[in-house]
Write an enzyme that holds these catalytic residues in place. Structure first.
Site, PDB file in Angstrom:
ATOM      1  N   LYS A   1       0.829  -1.219   0.000  1.00 40.19           N
ATOM      2  CA  LYS A   1       0.000   0.000   0.000  1.00 40.19           C
ATOM      3  C   LYS A   1       0.858   1.260   0.000  1.00 40.19           C
ATOM      4  O   LYS A   1       0.580   2.195  -0.733  1.00 40.19           O
ATOM      5  CB  LYS A   1      -0.903   0.051   1.242  1.00 40.19           C
ATOM      6  CG  LYS A   1      -1.961  -1.011   1.320  1.00 40.19           C
ATOM      7  CD  LYS A   1      -2.988  -0.689   2.398  1.00 40.19           C
ATOM      8  CE  LYS A   1      -2.411  -0.618   3.802  1.00 40.19           C
ATOM      9  NZ  LYS A   1      -2.027  -1.913   4.359  1.00 40.19           N
TER      10      LYS A   1
ATOM     11  N   ARG B   1      -9.813   1.618   7.982  1.00 40.05           N
ATOM     12  CA  ARG B   1      -9.463   0.221   8.197  1.00 40.05           C
ATOM     13  C   ARG B   1     -10.657  -0.592   8.669  1.00 40.05           C
ATOM     14  O   ARG B   1     -10.544  -1.797   8.862  1.00 40.05           O
ATOM     15  CB  ARG B   1      -8.363   0.143   9.254  1.00 40.05           C
ATOM     16  CG  ARG B   1      -6.990  -0.178   8.716  1.00 40.05           C
ATOM     17  CD  ARG B   1      -6.096  -0.312   9.909  1.00 40.05           C
ATOM     18  NE  ARG B   1      -4.866  -0.989   9.687  1.00 40.05           N
ATOM     19  CZ  ARG B   1      -3.759  -0.459   9.197  1.00 40.05           C
ATOM     20  NH1 ARG B   1      -3.751   0.768   8.749  1.00 40.05           N
ATOM     21  NH2 ARG B   1      -2.659  -1.173   9.118  1.00 40.05           N
TER      22      ARG B   1
ATOM     23  N   ARG C   1      11.598  -6.257   5.151  1.00 40.59           N
ATOM     24  CA  ARG C   1      11.358  -4.872   4.729  1.00 40.59           C
ATOM     25  C   ARG C   1      12.258  -3.902   5.488  1.00 40.59           C
ATOM     26  O   ARG C   1      12.460  -4.021   6.678  1.00 40.59           O
ATOM     27  CB  ARG C   1       9.887  -4.524   4.990  1.00 40.59           C
ATOM     28  CG  ARG C   1       9.550  -3.062   4.794  1.00 40.59           C
ATOM     29  CD  ARG C   1       8.095  -2.840   4.605  1.00 40.59           C
ATOM     30  NE  ARG C   1       7.296  -3.069   5.803  1.00 40.59           N
ATOM     31  CZ  ARG C   1       5.974  -2.958   5.816  1.00 40.59           C
ATOM     32  NH1 ARG C   1       5.325  -2.647   4.721  1.00 40.59           N
ATOM     33  NH2 ARG C   1       5.309  -3.167   6.925  1.00 40.59           N
TER      34      ARG C   1
ATOM     35  N   ARG D   1      11.118  -1.479  10.825  1.00 38.51           N
ATOM     36  CA  ARG D   1      10.010  -1.095  11.695  1.00 38.51           C
ATOM     37  C   ARG D   1       9.904  -2.033  12.887  1.00 38.51           C
ATOM     38  O   ARG D   1      10.052  -3.240  12.751  1.00 38.51           O
ATOM     39  CB  ARG D   1       8.700  -1.142  10.906  1.00 38.51           C
ATOM     40  CG  ARG D   1       8.344   0.187  10.284  1.00 38.51           C
ATOM     41  CD  ARG D   1       7.186   0.053   9.380  1.00 38.51           C
ATOM     42  NE  ARG D   1       6.033  -0.600   9.995  1.00 38.51           N
ATOM     43  CZ  ARG D   1       4.845  -0.699   9.415  1.00 38.51           C
ATOM     44  NH1 ARG D   1       4.665  -0.183   8.232  1.00 38.51           N
ATOM     45  NH2 ARG D   1       3.855  -1.303  10.017  1.00 38.51           N
TER      46      ARG D   1
ATOM     47  N   ARG E   1      -1.110  -8.777  12.944  1.00 38.29           N
ATOM     48  CA  ARG E   1      -1.622  -7.720  12.066  1.00 38.29           C
ATOM     49  C   ARG E   1      -2.441  -8.310  10.922  1.00 38.29           C
ATOM     50  O   ARG E   1      -3.454  -7.747  10.521  1.00 38.29           O
ATOM     51  CB  ARG E   1      -0.465  -6.870  11.512  1.00 38.29           C
ATOM     52  CG  ARG E   1      -0.027  -5.775  12.492  1.00 38.29           C
ATOM     53  CD  ARG E   1       1.423  -5.382  12.328  1.00 38.29           C
ATOM     54  NE  ARG E   1       1.727  -4.832  11.024  1.00 38.29           N
ATOM     55  CZ  ARG E   1       2.954  -4.819  10.479  1.00 38.29           C
ATOM     56  NH1 ARG E   1       3.971  -5.346  11.144  1.00 38.29           N
ATOM     57  NH2 ARG E   1       3.147  -4.284   9.303  1.00 38.29           N
TER      58      ARG E   1
HETATM   59  P1  ADP Z   1       0.568  -2.116   8.258  1.00 32.22           P
HETATM   60  O1  ADP Z   1      -0.592  -1.805   7.344  1.00 32.22           O
HETATM   61  O2  ADP Z   1       1.754  -2.660   7.543  1.00 32.22           O
HETATM   62  O3  ADP Z   1       0.207  -2.891   9.485  1.00 32.22           O
HETATM   63  P2  ADP Z   1       0.654   0.682   9.046  1.00 32.22           P
HETATM   64  O4  ADP Z   1       1.887   1.476   8.989  1.00 32.22           O
HETATM   65  O5  ADP Z   1      -0.473   1.027   8.139  1.00 32.22           O
HETATM   66  O6  ADP Z   1       1.149  -0.796   8.812  1.00 32.22           O
HETATM   67  O7  ADP Z   1       0.072   0.640  10.545  1.00 32.22           O
HETATM   68  C1  ADP Z   1       0.881   0.302  11.651  1.00 32.22           C
HETATM   69  C2  ADP Z   1       0.019   0.270  12.915  1.00 32.22           C
HETATM   70  O8  ADP Z   1      -0.555   1.570  13.150  1.00 32.22           O
HETATM   71  C3  ADP Z   1      -1.174  -0.674  12.854  1.00 32.22           C
HETATM   72  O9  ADP Z   1      -0.835  -1.995  13.203  1.00 32.22           O
HETATM   73  C4  ADP Z   1      -2.140  -0.009  13.857  1.00 32.22           C
HETATM   74  O10 ADP Z   1      -1.773  -0.308  15.196  1.00 32.22           O
HETATM   75  C5  ADP Z   1      -1.900   1.478  13.642  1.00 32.22           C
HETATM   76  N1  ADP Z   1      -2.825   2.035  12.629  1.00 32.22           N
HETATM   77  C6  ADP Z   1      -2.529   2.520  11.406  1.00 32.22           C
HETATM   78  N2  ADP Z   1      -3.611   2.961  10.754  1.00 32.22           N
HETATM   79  C7  ADP Z   1      -4.678   2.726  11.587  1.00 32.22           C
HETATM   80  C8  ADP Z   1      -6.086   2.943  11.494  1.00 32.22           C
HETATM   81  N3  ADP Z   1      -6.647   3.474  10.383  1.00 32.22           N
HETATM   82  N4  ADP Z   1      -6.843   2.570  12.555  1.00 32.22           N
HETATM   83  C9  ADP Z   1      -6.315   2.050  13.655  1.00 32.22           C
HETATM   84  N5  ADP Z   1      -4.991   1.806  13.804  1.00 32.22           N
HETATM   85  C10 ADP Z   1      -4.174   2.138  12.792  1.00 32.22           C
END
Ligand code: ADP
Ligand code: ZN
Length: 219
Positions: A13, A85, A124, A159, A170
């Site tokens: 993404k 999400r 990554r 990360r 996740r």
């Molecule tokens: P990935 O999609 O690879 O898990 P992200 O960088 O999008 O990584 O998100 C990392 C973390 O940040 C998620 O596991 C969650 O805890 C939090 N997070 C990100 N976006 C949201 C969202 N829209 N709602 C709730 N938590 C979020």
């Protein structure tokens, strides 16, 4: 133009969102990046979010939605990466956009097998320079010099939540919400799905083709 990126963690993404933001001149809004920045700056919001992030769980909707509200005020075109999400977040976004007389143009889903994702995410690495944020993979997309960003020369970082255990959680969290959110965008007639494998190197050309194809289908 307003685009939503959908797909599991590690599906690409972020990479696609960056290409889209460049090609279409959109503001790239990544909730994950925003949360990581808050954590790094030890803000109150960051401290709260960290508790969920380190377990791979979602940060509560109230916190996430409020954070987004502050950011989309006066941006014309946006590509959202990691938001919404779940359905509650999708509804909240629709409301925020409505007030500004805007609407979502496309929800782009990257569909990639879980086993590919686990492998890819563990390997990554991300550029530590926030302005750049280039994403590498020690297997498929190696930097020219070990641990250094090709583009800006900054050190690469891993990360904190890119370890196998957290990734598996996740993925579970993602799959438990995926159906409702995909259905939501499907019903709005905005969903476009691309099937990928971890080794696929996504290019600007590919992304442009998806957009063209989507336009044709929509007509
Ligand atoms: P990935 O999609 O690879 O898990 P992200 O960088 O999008 O990584 O998100 C990392 C973390 O940040 C998620 O596991 C969650 O805890 C939090 N997070 C990100 N976006 C949201 C969202 N829209 N709602 C709730 N938590 C979020
Ligand atoms: Zn860089």
């Amino acid at each position: 133009m307003i685009i939503i990126m959908l797909g599991a963690p590690g599906s690409g993404k972020g990479t696609v969102a960056k290409l889209l933001s460049k090609t279409l001149n959109l503001v790239h809004i990544s909730t994950g990046d925003m949360f990581r920045e808050e954590v790094q700056n030890h803000t109150e919001l960051g401290m709260e979010a960290q508790k969920y992030m380190e377990k791979g769980e979602l940060v509560p909707d109230e916190i996430t939605i409020k954070m987004i509200q502050g950011r989309i005020q006066n941006s014309e075109g946006v590509v959202f990466d990691g938001f919404p999400r779940n359905k509650a977040q999708a509804l909240a976004l629709n409301e925020m956009l409505e007030v500004q007389n805007k609407k979502i143009d496309l929800a782009l889903q990257l569909n990639i097998p879980d086993e590919d994702i686990i492998y890819r995410t563990v390997k990554r690495r991300t550029c530590s320079n926030k302005e750049c944020g280039a994403i590498y993979n020690l297997e498929y997309r190696k930097p020219k010099v070990d641990g250094i960003c090709d583009i800006c020369g900054s050190p690469l970082t891993k990360r904190a939540d890119d370890n196998e255990e957290t990734i598996k959680n996740r993925l579970n969290v993602y799959h438990s919400r995926a159906e409702e959110i995909l259905k939501f965008f499907e019903e709005e007639n905005l969903l476009y799905t691309v099937n990928l494998r971890a080794k696929d190197n996504i290019t600007e050309e590919m992304v442009k083709n998806w957009l063209e194809d989507y336009k044709t289908i929509k007509k």
